[in-house]
Design a protein around this motif. Structure first.
Motif, mmCIF file in Angstrom:
data_model
loop_
_atom_site.group_PDB
_atom_site.id
_atom_site.type_symbol
_atom_site.label_atom_id
_atom_site.label_comp_id
_atom_site.label_asym_id
_atom_site.label_seq_id
_atom_site.Cartn_x
_atom_site.Cartn_y
_atom_site.Cartn_z
ATOM 1 N N THR A 1 0.867 -1.182 0.000
ATOM 2 C CA THR A 1 0.000 0.000 0.000
ATOM 3 C C THR A 1 0.896 1.221 0.000
ATOM 4 O O THR A 1 1.689 1.410 0.931
ATOM 5 N N VAL A 2 0.762 2.030 -1.035
ATOM 6 C CA VAL A 2 1.607 3.219 -1.172
ATOM 7 C C VAL A 2 0.705 4.453 -1.119
ATOM 8 O O VAL A 2 -0.259 4.556 -1.881
ATOM 9 N N VAL A 3 1.046 5.365 -0.226
ATOM 10 C CA VAL A 3 0.295 6.614 -0.086
ATOM 11 C C VAL A 3 1.135 7.744 -0.656
ATOM 12 O O VAL A 3 2.275 7.955 -0.229
ATOM 13 N N PHE A 4 0.586 8.439 -1.612
ATOM 14 C CA PHE A 4 1.249 9.598 -2.213
ATOM 15 C C PHE A 4 0.714 10.841 -1.524
ATOM 16 O O PHE A 4 -0.496 11.125 -1.570
ATOM 17 N N THR A 5 1.613 11.570 -0.886
ATOM 18 C CA THR A 5 1.184 12.678 -0.049
ATOM 19 C C THR A 5 2.098 13.880 -0.242
ATOM 20 O O THR A 5 3.078 13.822 -1.006
ATOM 21 N N ALA A 6 1.773 14.973 0.457
ATOM 22 C CA ALA A 6 2.587 16.195 0.403
ATOM 23 C C ALA A 6 2.488 16.857 1.771
ATOM 24 O O ALA A 6 1.612 17.688 2.014
ATOM 25 N N ARG B 1 3.001 -10.862 8.097
ATOM 26 C CA ARG B 1 3.256 -9.416 8.065
ATOM 27 C C ARG B 1 4.228 -9.036 6.963
ATOM 28 O O ARG B 1 4.068 -8.008 6.301
ATOM 29 N N ASP B 2 5.242 -9.881 6.732
ATOM 30 C CA ASP B 2 6.280 -9.550 5.750
ATOM 31 C C ASP B 2 5.830 -9.763 4.308
ATOM 32 O O ASP B 2 6.630 -9.601 3.383
ATOM 33 N N GLN B 3 4.549 -10.108 4.113
ATOM 34 C CA GLN B 3 4.025 -10.277 2.764
ATOM 35 C C GLN B 3 3.279 -9.044 2.276
ATOM 36 O O GLN B 3 2.773 -9.009 1.157
ATOM 37 N N HIS B 4 3.208 -8.018 3.140
ATOM 38 C CA HIS B 4 2.543 -6.766 2.741
ATOM 39 C C HIS B 4 3.255 -5.600 3.421
ATOM 40 O O HIS B 4 3.596 -5.683 4.604
ATOM 41 N N PHE B 5 3.450 -4.526 2.672
ATOM 42 C CA PHE B 5 4.162 -3.366 3.193
ATOM 43 C C PHE B 5 3.313 -2.103 3.048
ATOM 44 O O PHE B 5 2.514 -1.980 2.111
ATOM 45 N N PHE B 6 3.517 -1.188 3.981
ATOM 46 C CA PHE B 6 2.910 0.141 3.921
ATOM 47 C C PHE B 6 4.019 1.149 3.650
ATOM 48 O O PHE B 6 5.069 1.109 4.306
ATOM 49 N N ALA B 7 3.802 2.027 2.695
ATOM 50 C CA ALA B 7 4.848 2.981 2.309
ATOM 51 C C ALA B 7 4.236 4.332 1.995
ATOM 52 O O ALA B 7 3.044 4.441 1.674
ATOM 53 N N VAL B 8 5.080 5.361 2.088
ATOM 54 C CA VAL B 8 4.671 6.738 1.810
ATOM 55 C C VAL B 8 5.652 7.361 0.838
ATOM 56 O O VAL B 8 6.873 7.262 1.021
ATOM 57 N N ALA B 9 5.108 7.993 -0.201
ATOM 58 C CA ALA B 9 5.936 8.744 -1.153
ATOM 59 C C ALA B 9 5.530 10.208 -1.058
ATOM 60 O O ALA B 9 4.399 10.568 -1.416
ATOM 61 N N VAL C 1 -3.244 10.276 -2.298
ATOM 62 C CA VAL C 1 -3.727 9.195 -3.162
ATOM 63 C C VAL C 1 -3.185 7.887 -2.600
ATOM 64 O O VAL C 1 -2.015 7.815 -2.217
ATOM 65 N N VAL C 2 -4.017 6.858 -2.551
ATOM 66 C CA VAL C 2 -3.611 5.558 -2.012
ATOM 67 C C VAL C 2 -3.681 4.519 -3.129
ATOM 68 O O VAL C 2 -4.746 4.331 -3.732
ATOM 69 N N TYR C 3 -2.539 3.875 -3.398
ATOM 70 C CA TYR C 3 -2.464 2.789 -4.384
ATOM 71 C C TYR C 3 -2.222 1.471 -3.646
ATOM 72 O O TYR C 3 -1.374 1.399 -2.742
ATOM 73 N N ASN C 4 -2.954 0.452 -4.052
ATOM 74 C CA ASN C 4 -2.746 -0.893 -3.508
ATOM 75 C C ASN C 4 -2.174 -1.777 -4.610
ATOM 76 O O ASN C 4 -2.861 -2.074 -5.595
ATOM 77 N N TYR C 5 -0.913 -2.162 -4.436
ATOM 78 C CA TYR C 5 -0.226 -3.000 -5.432
ATOM 79 C C TYR C 5 -0.344 -4.464 -5.016
ATOM 80 O O TYR C 5 0.156 -4.853 -3.946
ATOM 81 N N PRO C 6 -0.964 -5.310 -5.843
ATOM 82 C CA PRO C 6 -1.018 -6.741 -5.513
ATOM 83 C C PRO C 6 0.309 -7.416 -5.820
ATOM 84 O O PRO C 6 1.169 -6.845 -6.505
ATOM 85 N N ALA C 7 0.486 -8.614 -5.314
ATOM 86 C CA ALA C 7 1.695 -9.385 -5.624
ATOM 87 C C ALA C 7 1.704 -9.719 -7.114
ATOM 88 O O ALA C 7 0.677 -10.059 -7.699
ATOM 89 N N ALA C 8 2.872 -9.575 -7.734
ATOM 90 C CA ALA C 8 2.989 -9.841 -9.177
ATOM 91 C C ALA C 8 3.464 -11.252 -9.460
ATOM 92 O O ALA C 8 3.314 -11.751 -10.588
ATOM 93 N N GLU C 9 4.055 -11.917 -8.465
ATOM 94 C CA GLU C 9 4.551 -13.287 -8.636
ATOM 95 C C GLU C 9 4.249 -14.066 -7.359
ATOM 96 O O GLU C 9 3.860 -13.496 -6.330
ATOM 97 N N GLY C 10 4.442 -15.343 -7.415
ATOM 98 C CA GLY C 10 4.307 -16.167 -6.226
ATOM 99 C C GLY C 10 2.886 -16.609 -5.938
ATOM 100 O O GLY C 10 1.957 -16.412 -6.728
ATOM 101 N N ALA C 11 2.714 -17.195 -4.747
ATOM 102 C CA ALA C 11 1.434 -17.790 -4.368
ATOM 103 C C ALA C 11 0.324 -16.756 -4.202
ATOM 104 O O ALA C 11 -0.852 -17.083 -4.360
ATOM 105 N N ARG C 12 0.677 -15.491 -3.893
ATOM 106 C CA ARG C 12 -0.340 -14.469 -3.651
ATOM 107 C C ARG C 12 -0.674 -13.664 -4.900
ATOM 108 O O ARG C 12 -1.418 -12.695 -4.833
#
Length: 314
Positions: free
Chosen positions: A57-62, A94-102, A121-132
């Motif tokens: 989950t990436v939050v774009f902020t100012a 927990r280590d399969q999902h991250f919260f980040a701020v740009a 703005v909040v973007y939710n990026y799903p896993a691109a590879e692997g079981a998830r």
């Protein structure tokens, strides 16, 4: 052809090791930031790489005061609360999902690259590879709709759709609410202690009953049922017996109350006065009140009906 297969078998462990190293780096950054990773252009590219086996989950902020982004400041505590709640999840999950701020001032090129022109703005990026990896193969991000609210509770509920397990966020106890309830209860108890004798008094209920009778006989329900205004254009008396203003109801109730009070004084108080002079004064006083109030009441009838032939004093 055989050489290509052998080369792939050699490169695959290297790629997996590189991905694992990147994930370990983000795990450390998340731990250092109390669950939130601060991104720049390079870490953003790594976090959202096409080979990622995690979601984010990436939050774009100012947040810089120069940007005057009040929604960003309003939303940031909610993000921090949800990210802290995520740190309580077992490590393997927990280590399969991250919260980040740009932040715009630290990663402005990312905003330009993604065409983001507002914040937050909040973007939710799903896993691109692997079981998830989603069954539909979707790897592009989805956005959070802020019409759901800026609260941490609404954000956690929405993001739980994209995390490996439900985000264990629980709203903090609002002690002020319980304090207000306790203070209100104490106040009501104190007030009831003083007014309880009044509530048990026959005089109190007699006054309330008489007041209701006067208001109703003055035409209160007639005005409410017909939806008449309090007054109209400065006029408080409505012409005709089929209409009545709210202010007119108050005046009529007051006249009825004064008449009733005057008759009570004449019949129940004045006869029992021990002083003859005081008795005569009360008889004259309340008799004048009766005549004047009846005169006002009859004059109201004449205003309501111009053809009313009678009058008294006025």
């Amino acid at each position: 052809m055989l050489l290509l297969h052998l080369l792939a078998l050699f490169v695959l462990p290297v790629c997996l090791a590189a991905t694992s190293d990147i994930q370990d780096q983000f795990i450390k950054l998340a731990k250092a930031g109390n669950g939130v990773i601060k991104l720049d252009e390079h870490t953003f590219d790594s976090l959202t790489a096409s080979t990622r086996e995690w979601s984010a989950t990436v939050v774009f902020t100012a947040m810089d005061p120069r940007r005057k982004c009040n929604p960003c400041k309003q939303f940031q505590p909610s993000l921090d609360a949800v990210a802290r709640a995520w740190t309580k999840v077992p490590t393997a999950t927990r280590d399969q999902h991250f919260f980040a701020v740009a932040d715009f001032d630290e990663a402005g090129r990312i905003f330009t690259k993604l065409g983001i022109q507002s914040a937050p703005v909040v973007y939710n990026y799903p896993a691109a590879e692997g079981a998830r990896k989603p069954a539909n193969g979707r790897s592009f991000p989805s956005t959070y709709d802020f019409s759901n609210g800026f609260t941490a509770e609404a954000l956690a509920k929405h993001l739980s759709l994209y995390t490996p397990v439900h985000i264990p966020y629980y709203p903090p106890v609002d002690w002020s609410k319980y304090g207000k309830l306790a203070a209100t209860g104490l106040l009501l108890t104190t007030v009831l202690r003083f007014i309880f004798p009044l509530l048990r008094s026959r005089v109190t209920w007699a006054v309330i009953t008489i007041g209701i009778i006067l208001i109703m006989t003055g035409g209160f329900m007639f005005v409410r049922i017909r939806g008449m205004p309090y007054n109209e254009g400065g006029n408080w008396i409505a012409a005709g017996f089929q209409t009545q203003f709210g202010q007119e109801t108050n005046v009529v109730a007051l006249i009825y109350g004064l008449l009733a009070g005057a008759f009570l004084m004449l019949t129940m108080v004045a006869p029992y006065q021990t002083s003859k002079a005081r008795q005569q004064m009360q008889v004259w006083l309340w008799s004048i009140v009766v005549f004047v109030m009846f005169s006002v009441l009859i004059s109201l009838f004449r205003v309501k009906n111009r053809g009313y032939p009678f009058k008294l004093l006025l």
